[in-house]
Write a protein that holds these residues in place. Structure first.
Motif, PDB file in Angstrom:
ATOM      1  N   LYS A 125      12.972 -58.764 -13.703  1.00  0.00           N
ATOM      2  CA  LYS A 125      14.240 -58.495 -14.388  1.00  0.00           C
ATOM      3  C   LYS A 125      15.437 -58.503 -13.430  1.00  0.00           C
ATOM      4  O   LYS A 125      16.446 -59.153 -13.693  1.00  0.00           O
ATOM      5  N   GLN A 126      15.308 -57.819 -12.319  1.00  0.00           N
ATOM      6  CA  GLN A 126      16.422 -57.725 -11.370  1.00  0.00           C
ATOM      7  C   GLN A 126      16.715 -59.085 -10.725  1.00  0.00           C
ATOM      8  O   GLN A 126      17.874 -59.470 -10.579  1.00  0.00           O
ATOM      9  N   GLN A 127      15.684 -59.816 -10.357  1.00  0.00           N
ATOM     10  CA  GLN A 127      15.886 -61.126  -9.735  1.00  0.00           C
ATOM     11  C   GLN A 127      16.539 -62.100 -10.713  1.00  0.00           C
ATOM     12  O   GLN A 127      17.410 -62.872 -10.330  1.00  0.00           O
ATOM     13  N   ASN A 156       9.594 -56.555 -16.321  1.00  0.00           N
ATOM     14  CA  ASN A 156      10.229 -55.620 -15.393  1.00  0.00           C
ATOM     15  C   ASN A 156      10.160 -56.093 -13.946  1.00  0.00           C
ATOM     16  O   ASN A 156      11.068 -55.835 -13.161  1.00  0.00           O
ATOM     17  N   ALA A 212      18.467 -61.309 -13.267  1.00  0.00           N
ATOM     18  CA  ALA A 212      19.860 -60.887 -13.442  1.00  0.00           C
ATOM     19  C   ALA A 212      20.705 -61.327 -12.250  1.00  0.00           C
ATOM     20  O   ALA A 212      21.846 -61.773 -12.412  1.00  0.00           O
ATOM     21  N   GLN A 213      20.145 -61.233 -11.049  1.00  0.00           N
ATOM     22  CA  GLN A 213      20.870 -61.634  -9.841  1.00  0.00           C
ATOM     23  C   GLN A 213      21.149 -63.142  -9.854  1.00  0.00           C
ATOM     24  O   GLN A 213      22.270 -63.570  -9.557  1.00  0.00           O
TER      25      GLN A 213
END
Length: 154
Positions: free
Chosen positions: A73-75, A70, A77-78
Motif C-alpha cells: 500500500k505505501q509503495q 497492506n 501510494a508513493q
C-alpha cells in the motif's frame, strides 16, 4: 521565428498527448481491481467491494488478500505521488524554456515510474490469484477483463 513557435507547440502537444495516453487506464490497471483499499471512501461502496462477495472468499482468504494489499500500500501510494509530481514537472518543462532533452528525460522518468507501479500492481494480482481456487480465479479473471459485465439473461 514562427517555425520555432510551431515546433515548440508541436513538441508540447506530442509530449502532453503521450502523457495523457500513459495516464489512461490500460488492461493492466483493470487487472488490479484488488488494489482499491477497502477502508477508503467510495461514492458507491457496495459496488466497489462487490467483487469480494462475488468470489465467495473464506475469512482466511480475505485476511490473506488484506495482507497482500497492506504490504504494498505505501509503495503504491508513493509511486502514484511520484507520477503526479512528475507530470506536473513535465508540464512546467513544456511550458517553460527547457530543452527537448530535458523534456524527453522527464517524460522517460515518468514512464519508468508508471512501469514500476504497474509491475507492483501486477505482482499483487498474481499473489491474490495464488490464494484463489479455480472457480474463484475464473470469476476474478472475468471481473478484471470486463469493466461492466453484461447482465445475465435467463
Amino acid at each position: 521565428m514562427l517555425i520555432r513557435r510551431v515546433s515548440i507547440l508541436a513538441v508540447a502537444m506530442v509530449a502532453l498527448g503521450s502523457t495523457i495516453a500513459l495516464a489512461k487506464p490500460t488492461l493492466l490497471s483493470h487487472q488490479v481491481i484488488a488494489q482499491t483499499p477497502t477502508s477508503s471512501p467510495h461514492p458507491n461502496p457496495g459496488k466497489s467491494r462487490g467483487w469480494l462477495k462475488d468470489l465467495s472468499l473464506t475469512s482466511q482468504q480475505l485476511q490473506q488478500i488484506k495482507e497482500i494489499r497492506n504490504q504494498s500500500k505505501q509503495q503504491i501510494a508513493q509511486k502514484s505521488q511520484e507520477i503526479r509530481q512528475g507530470q506536473q514537472e513535465l508540464h512546467d518543462l513544456i511550458v517553460g524554456r527547457a530543452t527537448k532533452e530535458q523534456v524527453r528525460g522527464k517524460y522517460n522518468q515518468i514512464k519508468l515510474v508508471k512501469q514500476q507501479l504497474a509491475d507492483m500492481q501486477f505482482e499483487n494480482t498474481l499473489a491474490i490469484r495464488e490464494i484463489l481456487n479455480p472457480e474463484q480465479r475464473q470469476k476474478f479473471a472475468d471481473r478484471m477483463y470486463k469493466k461492466n459485465p453484461p447482465a445475465r439473461q435467463n
